[in-house]
Design a protein around this motif. Structure first.
Motif, short mmCIF file in Angstrom:
data_model
loop_
_atom_site.label_atom_id
_atom_site.label_comp_id
_atom_site.label_asym_id
_atom_site.label_seq_id
_atom_site.Cartn_x
_atom_site.Cartn_y
_atom_site.Cartn_z
N GLU A 37 -43.89 -37.75 -78.33
CA GLU A 37 -42.66 -38.24 -78.95
C GLU A 37 -42.82 -39.62 -79.60
N ASP A 61 -39.80 -34.53 -78.90
CA ASP A 61 -39.48 -34.88 -77.52
C ASP A 61 -39.52 -33.60 -76.70
N ALA A 63 -39.19 -33.19 -73.67
CA ALA A 63 -38.24 -33.15 -72.56
C ALA A 63 -36.98 -32.39 -72.93
N THR A 64 -36.89 -31.96 -74.19
CA THR A 64 -35.73 -31.20 -74.65
C THR A 64 -36.14 -29.78 -75.01
N GLN A 93 -41.56 -42.06 -62.52
CA GLN A 93 -40.50 -43.02 -62.24
C GLN A 93 -40.69 -43.55 -60.84
N ALA A 103 -30.54 -40.16 -64.69
CA ALA A 103 -31.08 -39.75 -65.99
C ALA A 103 -32.59 -39.90 -66.05
N ASP A 104 -33.11 -40.95 -65.42
CA ASP A 104 -34.57 -41.16 -65.42
C ASP A 104 -35.26 -40.09 -64.58
N GLU A 105 -34.68 -39.75 -63.44
CA GLU A 105 -35.29 -38.72 -62.60
C GLU A 105 -35.18 -37.34 -63.27
N ARG A 107 -35.25 -36.78 -66.41
CA ARG A 107 -36.25 -36.71 -67.47
C ARG A 107 -37.63 -36.36 -66.91
N ASP A 110 -37.44 -32.69 -66.56
CA ASP A 110 -37.41 -32.00 -67.85
C ASP A 110 -38.76 -32.01 -68.55
N LEU A 111 -39.46 -33.13 -68.50
CA LEU A 111 -40.74 -33.23 -69.19
C LEU A 111 -41.88 -32.63 -68.38
N SER A 115 -40.66 -28.46 -69.53
CA SER A 115 -41.40 -28.27 -70.78
C SER A 115 -42.70 -27.51 -70.54
#
Length: 263
Positions: A37, A61, A63-64, A93, A103-105, A107, A110-111, A115
């Motif tokens: 990204e 990105d 993570a999406t 993290q 939100a950080d956790e 991500r 998600d990533l 993904s």
């Protein structure tokens, strides 16, 4: 791109282990599709092209959902089989779970997890249909340890380790191989991005990313199921992790990963 060369896809390839893995493929005559990204992807692609290989950069990105689908669309449009898929994109993290942002956790999940599953779901069917292909999943030695002060990150790597080993069993009757790469603490941007520079592990001497990548590439080409990669110290940690109790490993991880602010 030169359709006579094998094609490797490497995610998280702008720096660190991902870039060094991509360099291994470039040095061994693979064309590359690299994804990340951040803007560092462009300079990474330029450096890889110096090895005489064709490189396509896809800045997304991962993570999406849309980011993974965009990468898959680029691979489909290329009209070439993927010979090697390196699922390396990931983020960490640090910090106490009760203090980190949700939100950080999320991500991290998600990533690191979503993904990886998403892109594997897109690419693996074609490999199996051709009965040819290699997959490298960047797990971690952290997958074997309860991650005090890195709770979600270590858990994400435990997921990847289990996922890789399950795929190995499901695909055992095909010529498609899945390798789990398990590095230890490595000299990359990871600890800065994970806000862990104030920890013992953040300040400690780390393994060389190029060494980890070379060992990982060789394991992938040999079809090995998993490899603890890096220095002799890291390999010794891998051995110790098989015999120590989870309680002891969690305590040791806390000692290395707990923030040292003001101390």
């Amino acid at each position: 791109m030169n359709a006579t060369n094998p094609l490797a896809v490497v995610t998280g390839a702008s720096s660190g282990i991902g870039f060094e893995l991509a360099r291994q493929f470039a040095q061994h005559g693979h064309d590359l599709v690299i994804a990340a990204e951040d803007p560092g992807l462009t300079s990474a692609a330029a450096a890889l092209r110096e090895h005489g290989t064709d490189v396509r950069e896809v800045r997304v990105d991962l993570a999406t959902y849309d980011g993974v689908e965009t990468l898959w669309g680029e691979l489909s449009a290329a009209g070439r089989p993927v010979d090697a898929l390196v699922l390396n994109a990931g983020v960490g993290q640090g910090g106490a779970f009760l203090e980190t942002d949700l939100a950080d956790e999320a991500r991290v999940i998600d990533l690191n997890i979503t993904s990886t599953v998403h892109l594997a779901k897109r690419v693996l069917p074609g490999m199996v249909a051709r009965n040819r292909g290699r997959v490298l999943i960047s797990s971690s030695i952290a997958s074997t340890t309860p991650g005090s002060f890195q709770s979600v990150y270590n858990a994400s790597k435990s997921f990847l380790q289990s996922f890789a080993q399950a795929l190995q069993n499901e695909l055992k009757d095909s010529a498609v191989t899945v390798t789990s790469l398990m590095p230890g603490a490595t000299e990359t941007n990871f600890f800065r991005r994970a806000e862990m520079l104030d920890t013992r592990v953040g300040r400690a001497k780390k393994d060389d990313a190029a060494q980890v990548a070379e060992q990982g590439y060789e394991a992938l080409m040999a079809g090995r199921p998993k490899l603890v990669a890096g220095s002799l110290k890291t390999k010794a940690q891998g051995v110790a992790g098989r015999v120590l109790s989870d309680r002891l490993k969690a305590a040791a991880h806390r000692h290395m990963a707990e923030p040292r602010r003001g101390r």
